[in-house]
Write an enzyme that holds these catalytic residues in place. Sequence first.
Site, PDB file in Angstrom:
ATOM      1  N   GLU A  76       0.813  -1.216   0.000  1.00 54.77           N
ATOM      2  CA  GLU A  76       0.000   0.000   0.000  1.00 54.77           C
ATOM      3  C   GLU A  76       0.845   1.265   0.000  1.00 54.77           C
ATOM      4  O   GLU A  76       0.534   2.228  -0.717  1.00 54.77           O
ATOM      5  CB  GLU A  76      -0.916  -0.012   1.224  1.00 54.77           C
ATOM      6  CG  GLU A  76      -1.781   1.241   1.345  1.00 54.77           C
ATOM      7  CD  GLU A  76      -2.510   1.297   2.671  1.00 54.77           C
ATOM      8  OE1 GLU A  76      -3.181   2.311   2.916  1.00 54.77           O
ATOM      9  OE2 GLU A  76      -2.393   0.342   3.457  1.00 54.77           O
ATOM     10  N   ASP A  77       1.922   1.289   0.771  1.00 49.94           N
ATOM     11  CA  ASP A  77       2.638   2.547   1.020  1.00 49.94           C
ATOM     12  C   ASP A  77       4.029   2.630   0.395  1.00 49.94           C
ATOM     13  O   ASP A  77       4.717   3.632   0.581  1.00 49.94           O
ATOM     14  CB  ASP A  77       2.770   2.775   2.533  1.00 49.94           C
ATOM     15  CG  ASP A  77       1.414   2.972   3.203  1.00 49.94           C
ATOM     16  OD1 ASP A  77       0.511   3.500   2.524  1.00 49.94           O
ATOM     17  OD2 ASP A  77       1.252   2.583   4.371  1.00 49.94           O
TER      18      ASP A  77
END
Length: 737
Positions: A76-77
């Site tokens: 996700e990051d």
Amino acid sequence: MMRQYELVERVRRYNPNADEDLLNRAYVFAMKAHGTQKRASGDPYFSHPLEVAAILTDLKLDDATIVAAMLHDTIEDTEITRVDIDKAFGEEIGGLVDGLTKLGKLDFVTKHAQQAENFRKLLLAIADDARVLLVKLADRLHNMRTLQYMPEAKRARIAQDTLDIYAPLAGRMGMQSMRSELEDLSFRCLMPDAYKLIVSRLEAMKAKNGALIARIAAELTDQFVRRGIKVEVQGRQKTPYSIWKKMERRSIAFEQLSDIYGFRILVATVADCYASVGVAHTTWPAVPGRFKDYISTPKQNDYRSIHTTVIGPGTQRVELQIRTHEMHEVAEYGIAAHTIYKDGRPDTPGVSESRAYRGLRQTIEALASDDSEKFLEHTKLELFHDQVFCFTPKGRLIALPRGATAIDFAYAVHTDIGNSAVGCKINGRIAPLISVLQNGDEVQISRSERSTPPAAWDSVVVTGRARAAIRRATREAAKQQFGGLGRQIIERAFERAGKKFSESKLKAALPRLARASIDDIMVGVGRGEIYSSDVVRAVHPDFKEDRKAGPAVPQNEAGWFELPKAANLVFRVPGAPGKSEPAAARGATPAPVRGLDPDTTVRFAPKGGAVPGERIVGIRGPEGITVYPIHSPALAAFNDEPDRWLDVRWDLEAADKAVYSTQIVITMLNEPGALGVIATIIGEYGANIDAVSSAASGVDFRDLRIDLQVRDIQHLNAILAELRGKSVVHKVERLSG
């Protein structure tokens, strides 16, 4: 921040055979992936996945889950992909991490829909592997512990999500200690004043009653030891949030609560549990109605214990929870206490899944075909309700939310049983299907051959599983019943417009009609929810529906006049000179009519309309002229107002091909194909269905109201006669307004 060797040491304390190389590689991989990223607190971002992993080591989980915790934010990051994780750590860990990844790159209409879709993906991943839930709950727990560093508005939203979704999820999975901490952290954020007040009251009570609590614990231990039962007595204090919730639910003050403190009696065997109940009840008076046996009938989240309340030392009410050490571990850690989540994947051959995980997985599978926001709504309902326990005639235990009906029971047994349910017996007595069930009820479901539940059940049931099944069955029935009719109406509309019908072009126009599929459009048109002309315009935006101009006014009769907005109709005030009167009386032009102008609106009666071939009359009103058949019962309302009446006649000498609207009501058998028979007859006679609606008329019949377009009264009568001759038609009549 926790060091690499410290994490490995935490895992090795409970798992001496831990894969140190795997843990070390995951530590370095995640640290490099997050690089210089910072959290809102200013700490390195990598500290967060490390703390999540540390929480899971307290639950003594397997190596793959610990690694997934360290990697859970990388997709996700960071620039890391699922392929990278699969390559470095294998598909098992890759699947766990992917299940935890939010759908931030998708284009959602609302934040609520995004939250619902994220939650949907999380639960669908849980249905495959419950360890995803364990990592997600640990992730949320650490975020709540550091919530003070977030902006105030965001804090409130995160805390509310935690209270609505994640704390109940932890409770559903039997993880009571995690649920309590999540609830208290959310409560402290959302209602800080109430939280501080309750905490201060608890501290004051503890200072005041500390000696009494210790004396009660010592006396309890002494009584059990004297009877030869080896026990461990633990004091228990209600959490601030559970106290607040009870005060709100019962509208009572803090001082009126009698169960703030309780005691857990931990013993070696199940037999000792029941022996301990005997000791407690023979030593101190039992409080009536406060005995619950969750060992013989466990809660759906695998919780097992015996609850009882006695009047103990010092005439104090003392709540006792009696359980084995193993039951206590399950009560505190839920599915995390199950050996399959300590040793590896939950699909290990020969090992059964926990009741808690199995219950959630079945709920997820039942809801998986609904859209995301309904999925979120249903799952909230499933998580929040208390339980009632009922039995099938063969003794199978069915756990349902409190307030559930026999319909919910039928769907809990099997979807097919719910769809075909027509009646029930509760404890041997015939009862309505909408009866609310009580603990201990034995329910027997009566079935029929039909497999489509009434749509009204959707508002009666309380379980998400039943509601999803009913909506799914209703959609399928609507597709079968109205889909074919809608297709015929649309094809005729395109034919009248001189356009070629194409499914590919209609599919491209779906966004304009706010429908998800072509089938939805067919059903919408068949049910009268969408006009066929709107479908044509959606596919061909330049299409315009031309209105036919009315014929010329007859010139051989005096007193008759036309209105531009009343095609094929001419009007005359009663008493005006007619054809049989002298020419001088008739005059060359009709006399003007007071109150009428060329733009006067002319419309047909709202119910049934009027068609050529029947006598008609016009009634003047503030909104124009309304044309009624002469036999309309509505005309009785105007008997005392002769000045409002106008003679009206059909003027069809131009022989145009106009059609006229009327309404018919058909009572038909409620069986497959009945609607198709009716639509076929109407189509064969060259009439057009403009709109249709359906309503139940008992169990075996349905009332069908059709807005029909016909040429004249002979055309209408021929259709009615043919419909009356069909076996699926019980009754047919024309509405008359």
